[in-house]
Each structure stands twice: as structure tokens, then as C-alpha cells.
Write a protein that holds these residues in place. Structure first.
Motif, PDB file in Angstrom:
ATOM      1  N   ILE A  59       0.830  -1.202   0.000  1.00 33.89           N
ATOM      2  CA  ILE A  59       0.000   0.000   0.000  1.00 33.89           C
ATOM      3  C   ILE A  59       0.869   1.258   0.000  1.00 33.89           C
ATOM      4  CG2 ILE A  59      -1.506   1.386   1.494  1.00 33.89           C
ATOM      5  CD1 ILE A  59      -2.938  -1.240   2.220  1.00 33.89           C
ATOM      6  N   ARG A  60       1.925   1.258   0.820  1.00 35.35           N
ATOM      7  CA  ARG A  60       2.824   2.421   0.861  1.00 35.35           C
ATOM      8  C   ARG A  60       3.465   2.651  -0.507  1.00 35.35           C
ATOM      9  NH1 ARG A  60       5.257   4.739   5.367  1.00 35.35           N
ATOM     10  NH2 ARG A  60       4.270   4.234   7.357  1.00 35.35           N
ATOM     11  N   LEU A  61       3.930   1.585  -1.115  1.00 29.78           N
ATOM     12  CA  LEU A  61       4.563   1.719  -2.426  1.00 29.78           C
ATOM     13  C   LEU A  61       3.569   2.221  -3.464  1.00 29.78           C
ATOM     14  CD1 LEU A  61       6.691  -1.559  -2.455  1.00 29.78           C
ATOM     15  CD2 LEU A  61       7.497   0.777  -2.047  1.00 29.78           C
ATOM     16  N   ALA A  62       2.347   1.734  -3.417  1.00 31.44           N
ATOM     17  CA  ALA A  62       1.326   2.167  -4.373  1.00 31.44           C
ATOM     18  C   ALA A  62       1.025   3.653  -4.222  1.00 31.44           C
ATOM     19  CB  ALA A  62       0.053   1.345  -4.180  1.00 31.44           C
ATOM     20  N   ARG A  63       0.893   4.095  -2.983  1.00 34.16           N
ATOM     21  CA  ARG A  63       0.640   5.518  -2.760  1.00 34.16           C
ATOM     22  C   ARG A  63       1.821   6.367  -3.243  1.00 34.16           C
ATOM     23  NH1 ARG A  63      -2.023   4.463   2.963  1.00 34.16           N
ATOM     24  NH2 ARG A  63      -4.227   4.791   2.469  1.00 34.16           N
ATOM     25  N   ALA A  64       3.021   5.861  -2.984  1.00 33.73           N
ATOM     26  CA  ALA A  64       4.216   6.632  -3.335  1.00 33.73           C
ATOM     27  C   ALA A  64       4.320   6.877  -4.833  1.00 33.73           C
ATOM     28  CB  ALA A  64       5.460   5.923  -2.826  1.00 33.73           C
ATOM     29  N   ILE A  65       4.091   5.839  -5.628  1.00 35.46           N
ATOM     30  CA  ILE A  65       4.347   5.991  -7.066  1.00 35.46           C
ATOM     31  C   ILE A  65       3.141   6.508  -7.845  1.00 35.46           C
ATOM     32  CG2 ILE A  65       6.171   4.263  -7.044  1.00 35.46           C
ATOM     33  CD1 ILE A  65       4.244   2.281  -8.293  1.00 35.46           C
ATOM     34  N   THR A  66       1.949   6.444  -7.248  1.00 38.23           N
ATOM     35  CA  THR A  66       0.780   7.001  -7.941  1.00 38.23           C
ATOM     36  C   THR A  66       0.460   8.420  -7.489  1.00 38.23           C
ATOM     37  OG1 THR A  66      -0.814   6.152  -6.308  1.00 38.23           O
ATOM     38  CG2 THR A  66      -0.257   4.699  -8.175  1.00 38.23           C
ATOM     39  N   GLY A  67       0.919   8.773  -6.287  1.00 37.38           N
ATOM     40  CA  GLY A  67       0.583  10.086  -5.750  1.00 37.38           C
ATOM     41  C   GLY A  67      -0.861  10.209  -5.325  1.00 37.38           C
ATOM     42  N   LYS A  68      -1.556   9.076  -5.212  1.00 40.63           N
ATOM     43  CA  LYS A  68      -2.966   9.090  -4.822  1.00 40.63           C
ATOM     44  C   LYS A  68      -3.103   8.577  -3.390  1.00 40.63           C
ATOM     45  CE  LYS A  68      -4.486   8.249  -9.578  1.00 40.63           C
ATOM     46  NZ  LYS A  68      -5.261   7.340 -10.482  1.00 40.63           N
TER      47      LYS A  68
END
Length: 452
Positions: free
Chosen positions: A145-154
Motif C-alpha cells: 500500500i505504501r509503495l502504491a501511494r508513493a508511485i501514484t501520488g494518490k
């Protein structure tokens, strides 16, 4: 549930609990003496027992568990998939022995060569080329989840109503009776209102999913390919393929949590159903009873992460743990995947799962219940037809009926998952084991039906 005489159900449950208490004095005593443990058990959920107190473990091997009072059970719980490889499988025991003997070392903050073998095998099974290890699937989900937020900016994560992703804060949200998002009942000390961090849609509801994704703020859809911990709920034809299309269209990552759905086959639902997640998380079963978790990344995701030089992936960035990837966990995982939960083992387990599902359907044929199979796992729900989403499956729950069926089974040498009516087979489970369970289940149902 109007087909069940509630007074008779209460009487039968009382009878079975009295038998349980009489047969298990040492377990009862151990529970009573647990004065320095919160909830009297090492973890509070261990107190969730139909008999009024938990059975205490003495030994376990293969598909058998023996308690403090000397009773041996056919184990169809199998650690709620944590022991899907069976208890103390010989290759895992040997791998652990090698690491603990002769100064092998358990954890040293140094990698071992076993880890690359594990990564390559996970790639073979699930298709994702890059892997990182954790100690639990919950941690794998948190870090994904952290990685997803980091690279999508969402900022938001979308989950299915009544999903299960361990104790991930973002997952404790449901679709309420008003068709609006609600914090899941019983959420303990939520750090923030879950509706701030998450969006939610019912499983199999493409219209609801698309409406939530249209807000443009969802970093990732975190989902099990089939719901499991609320009763097995399977995808309707074309559903998962459309989920993939919608996530791509809205520039949202897709995370498949295969921790429980690994029962579908050696590559879980992802391999069996030709799914294409951006990230895949898994835990429990792959360690053969030793704590481990993992997450896999697609080439695109790993490249996007590596391109972000501002992200601290080494020290205090919030991704990782000191014991993650330790030598003992990695050795156990290699032994499990290489020698125990093999392709051949899954063929045996899936065939037994089919026998289990078909036999369960026959045992409960006089009741308005349904049975669903997911590879080596089968589960019945108190609804017919089978629920198609988490809300329907939650509504089909009946805690009193669960307790009766579970304590009835335990009194006759069968262990089921305490949280629901799931039965799972391992490589050591036999047809005779399954038939013994089916005989007990049929007897429990017949007693419930008397004088109906």
C-alpha cells in the motif's frame, strides 16, 4: 434460518459444551490459569472457541493435532491456512534443524542464497518478476500500500466489503445497508476514520467499483481474487477481467492478496485464472508453519519505485522490518515450496477438495445452505443460493449455529476453522479423513433436524 428450531439448537449446543468440558480438563485448567495473558491466551482471537475455552496444543504432525488431554484430531483448520503444508512437514523440520544446528544462525541481517531461489520460485508460480519478503501477509499488504501511494501520488485504497487483509487499517470498511461506506463494526482504535483513507465496493459489483474509481484518488485496489474470510465468494464470469480493465483505465494499481486463495493451486488464483496484478501479496502457507510473508512486483511497478530516488527503502521509510527475510524463515519457505506444496501435492489436495465439497453438499442437502470450493478448500454458508458478495455472506452468518457445528465436530475428533465453516486439506490429508468429517457433519445436521 427459520428451518432451525432455536430451542433445540440451544439444547444441543449445551449438551455438546458439557461433553467438551468433561473431556478436556487440562485445556480448561490451562485456560483458567492464563492470568498473565491478555484474554488468557497468547493472542486474543485464540479465545474464539465454540466449546467455551480453547484446546491447548501438545503435538501436531501432518493432518493431525493432539491436545493436552491426549485427544488426537483430524485437522481441517490447519492454522487457517498457516499450516496448509501440514504440521511439521519433514523437509521444513529438516531445514529448520540445519539452520538451528551447527551454528547455522537464525537471523543476522545478512541475506542467504535461499532467498533468490524463493524469489525465482514465486515468479514461476505467480508470474511477477521481483519479490520482497516480510514476516506476515499483513506487513506485505501494508508495504505494498505504501509503495502504491508513493508511485501514484494518490491517497486512497479501495477494498471489497467484508474483505480480509489481516489487520491492515485501510481494509476495515464495509458497504452499509444504506449503500454508503461505513467503518467496519468492532474496529479497534482506528488511527483515523477509515472513510478518509479508503473506498469500498461490494465484490462482484462492477458498477460500484467504477463509480468509486471515477473519483480519481485511488492508488490501488487491494483485493482477494475470491473472498475467503467471510465465507468463500467466487467471482462471476468476467468480473476479475473487468476489474483489471477498470483499474488500468483509471491508472490505479491492482494488488492481489493470495494469502488464503493460495488454496486454488500452486500459483493461487493468479495462475489458475490468468490474472495480471501489478502487485501480489502472500503469507502464512508458504513458510510451512514458520512466519513469513512476501510481495511481488511487476516490472513496471519495480521500475517506477526504483526511479524515485526520494524514497527511503533502506532505513526509516516505513517499508521493511529487522526480521523480514531472516535466514530461518527463508529456509523454511524454500523447503515448503520445493518439497511440500508442490504442483503434485496441489493436484492431490484439489481432488480431495472436490470430494470434500461434493460430500458436504450431500451432507447438508436437507438444509437451505450452500457449498463453495476453492481448490483445496471448501466451505458451507447458511444461504442458498451461495452469496455473491461480502454483504450477503455476512448476512448469512449465524454464530449460534456455527458454535453447535464446531463443538459437535471437535467432540468427535474433527477441527474446523473457529471463525467460519471452512475445511482445508493438506498434502497429508486422506480421503478417509475427509469421509470422517462428512460423517460427523451429516450426523450433526440430522440431530438438528429431529422433530422438525
Amino acid at each position: 434460518m427459520n428451518t432451525v428450531d432455536r430451542r433445540r439448537l440451544a439444547d444441543l449446543t449445551s449438551r455438546e459444551r458439557a461433553r467438551f468440558a468433561e473431556a478436556n480438563p487440562r485445556s480448561a485448567s490451562a485456560y483458567a490459569n492464563g492470568k498473565h495473558l491478555f484474554g488468557r491466551t497468547p493472542m486474543t482471537w485464540m479465545a474464539k472457541q465454540a466449546g467455551g475455552f480453547p484446546l491447548y496444543l501438545a503435538t501436531a504432525r501432518g493432518a493431525r493435532v493432539t491436545d493436552l488431554d491426549g485427544h488426537t484430531y483430524i485437522d481441517l483448520c490447519l492454522g487457517d491456512t498457516g499450516a496448509m503444508a501440514g504440521h511439521s512437514p519433514a523437509p521444513v523440520v529438516e531445514a529448520v534443524r540445519r539452520r538451528t544446528a551447527d551454528d547455522g544462525g537464525l537471523t543476522a541481517m545478512l541475506p542467504t542464497e535461499d532467498a533468490e531461489w524463493v524469489g525465482a520460485e514465486l515468479t514461476r508460480r505467480f508470474g511477477l518478476p521481483q519479490w520482497s519478503l516480510s514476516l506476515t501477509a499483513t506487513d506485505a499488504n501494508r508495504w505494498a500500500i505504501r509503495l502504491a501511494r508513493a508511485i501514484t501520488g494518490k491517497p486512497k485504497i479501495l477494498v471489497n466489503s467484508y474483505c480480509y487483509h489481516g489487520s491492515v487499517d485501510e481494509s476495515l470498511i464495509v458497504v452499509g445497508p444504506d449503500n454508503k461506506p461505513h467503518i467496519r463494526e468492532g474496529n479497534v482504535g482506528a488511527p483515523v476514520d477509515t472513510r478518509v483513507t479508503s473506498r469500498v465496493a461490494e465484490y462482484n459489483d462492477l458498477e460500484g467499483l467504477e463509480a468509486e474509481l471515477a473519483n480519481g484518488d485511488v492508488a490501488a485496489v487491494l483485493m482477494e481474487p475470491a473472498l475467503t474470510n467471510i465465507g468463500i465468494v467466487l467471482p462471476e464470469p468476467g468480473y476479475l477481467q473487468k476489474v483489471r480493465e477498470l483499474t488500468r483505465a483509471h491508472k490505479t494499481l491492482l494488488i492481489n492478496d493470495e494469502t488464503h486463495t493460495f488454496s486454488a493451486g500452486p500459483g493461487g488464483c493468479t495462475k489458475e485464472w490468468n490474472l495480471e496484478p501489478d502487485i501480489l501479496t502472500i503469507g502464512k502457507a508458504i513458510g510451512g508453519g514458520v512466519p513469513v510473508g512476501a510481495y511481488g512486483l511487476s516490472h513496471e511497478v519495480s521500475e517506477r519505485i526504483e526511479a524515485r530516488k526520494d524514497l527511503d527503502l533502506i532505513d526509516m521509510g516505513g517499508v521493511g522490518g529487522t526480521l523480514a527475510g531472516n535466514a530461518l524463515s527463508v529456509a523454511a519457505t524454500r523447503a515448503t515450496l520445493e518439497h511440500v506444496l508442490t504442483d503434485e501435492a496441489f493436484a492431490h489436495m484439489t481432488a480431495l477438495g472436490t470430494h470434500l465439497a461434493e460430500g458436504t453438499a450431500d451432507a447438508i442437502k436437507t438444509m437451505p445452505w450452500s457449498v463453495t470450493q476453492l481448490g483445496a478448500r471448501a466451505e458451507y454458508r447458511f444461504a442458498d443460493p451461495a452469496p455473491t458478495n461480502g454483504g450477503e455472506s455476512h448476512a448469512a452468518g449465524d454464530a449460534e449455529l456455527d458454535d453447535y457445528l464446531h463443538v459437535y465436530a471437535a467432540n468427535r475428533g474433527i477441527l474446523l476453522t473457529p471463525f467460519h465453516n471452512m475445511a482445508l486439506v493438506c498434502p497429508d490429508t486422506t480421503k478417509d479423513d475427509v469421509d470422517a468429517h462428512l460423517e460427523v457433519l451429516e450426523a450433526a445436521v440430522k440431530e438438528l433436524e429431529q422433530d422438525r
